[in-house]
Scaffold this active site. Sequence first.
Site, PDB file in Angstrom:
ATOM      1  N   LYS A 153      40.942  -6.636  75.777  1.00  0.00           N
ATOM      2  CA  LYS A 153      39.770  -6.088  77.244  1.00  0.00           C
ATOM      3  C   LYS A 153      40.278  -5.971  78.458  1.00  0.00           C
ATOM      4  O   LYS A 153      41.443  -6.437  78.438  1.00  0.00           O
ATOM      5  CB  LYS A 153      38.861  -7.755  76.951  1.00  0.00           C
ATOM      6  CG  LYS A 153      37.798  -8.082  76.434  1.00  0.00           C
ATOM      7  CD  LYS A 153      36.862  -7.479  75.636  1.00  0.00           C
ATOM      8  CE  LYS A 153      36.349  -8.244  74.442  1.00  0.00           C
ATOM      9  NZ  LYS A 153      35.126  -7.445  74.023  1.00  0.00           N
TER      10      LYS A 153
ATOM     11  N   HIS B  64      31.949  -4.579  63.919  1.00  0.00           N
ATOM     12  CA  HIS B  64      32.283  -4.999  65.435  1.00  0.00           C
ATOM     13  C   HIS B  64      32.157  -6.311  64.851  1.00  0.00           C
ATOM     14  O   HIS B  64      31.387  -7.101  64.090  1.00  0.00           O
ATOM     15  CB  HIS B  64      31.192  -5.106  66.436  1.00  0.00           C
ATOM     16  CG  HIS B  64      30.355  -5.649  67.514  1.00  0.00           C
ATOM     17  ND1 HIS B  64      29.769  -6.830  66.741  1.00  0.00           N
ATOM     18  CD2 HIS B  64      31.212  -6.152  68.647  1.00  0.00           C
ATOM     19  CE1 HIS B  64      29.948  -7.315  68.449  1.00  0.00           C
ATOM     20  NE2 HIS B  64      30.212  -7.089  68.690  1.00  0.00           N
TER      21      HIS B  64
HETATM   22 MG    MG Z   1      33.522  -3.686  71.323  1.00  0.00          MG
END
Ligand code: MG
Length: 384
Positions: A179, A319
């Site tokens: 992230k 995902h």
């Molecule tokens: Mg994502």
Amino acid sequence: MRITDIREKAVSLADPMSNAGISYLQMTASAVAIDIDAGEKGTITGYGFSSVGRYAQSGLIEERFAPRLRVVEDMTGADGGLDPVRGWAAMMANEKPGGDGDRAGAVGVLDMSLWDAAAKIEGVPLWRLLSERYNEDKAHDRVPVYATGGHYYPDGDLTALTDEIKGYLDQGYETIKIKCGQHGLDDDCARIEAVLALLDNNGARLAVDVNCMCSTSDETQAMADAYAPYGLAWIEEPGHPHDFELLTGLTAYYDGAIATGENLFSMSETYNLMRYGGLRADKDLIQVDPALSYGVVEYANIVRLAEAGDWPRSQMVPHAGHLLAFHTVAGLQLGAHEIAARPDFLLGGLQAGVEISGGAATLPETPGIGFETHEQLWAVLADL
Ligand code: MG
């Protein structure tokens, strides 16, 4: 064959992790069990568990979609097995087009349970049933996988980040996603460089997910300028999922791969992304999540739609890292499976007996989806 009972409960996914968009402190998911009267085979129970990131759908399931399933008189398909398409059609009766939203996740987790039951009734793992019904009996020999982690934590620092990623490399993963986007581009670059040092400084082994952090083309271009020197595997979700103008501007500006689609929930939304998103079928990735998009029945049509538009299956990378996606990637021969790699996370890892090495996973042989052999998930599903 008919449905004799449907049970759902909301399960907490509370966790200190966060990304550029959301915290998981209040996160929930729906756990579902559906009993099927399978004649001579007795009662077979199929299980489902929501994808991550969009909360439990208890109200929609109990008030609207489970009642429609309970009254289906016969779930038997033309081949004599359980046919989840019959359940899907019943759930979607009297639903207007569009406005997919949370409804698509409610239908998706019920559809997941029906597919688990269908594969158990056939006595095969779900990937094999999907390959029979949708892929001319073809499947991956080994499933390409990548590890997702590198979230933000309240007391996290670069050492904690690299320790986490080292653990994933030790598990056999080769490509990693982390992230970025929570604390500005300088911090992003420090995170990227720290992780690349563990990956032979090979940017093709690192993807970066910014969880919709950009709102303007100035922001997407500044991000692209900062990340471009690293040659990343892909940049994920640069902006709002419906902002196709922003996305088109970025793909015209940045040569590297872009991945998106996890917050689009239907075939029509995927069509719009492919038609108007400026994506390039030879490099960009479509991450529509079958569990959030009305389940396998809709997702199989999405794959057909992609192929009709000259999008190879290699560019379909669902995902979330749930077990349904694993079977879908395996049975439909899609590009790769994302794995939530933190072993203590409820949805983390794969079922027991699946081995990961060289960036690929072996195929499970347990009938159904295999929730019973996933220790953490079975701990919350067993009492359903
Ligand atoms: Mg994502």
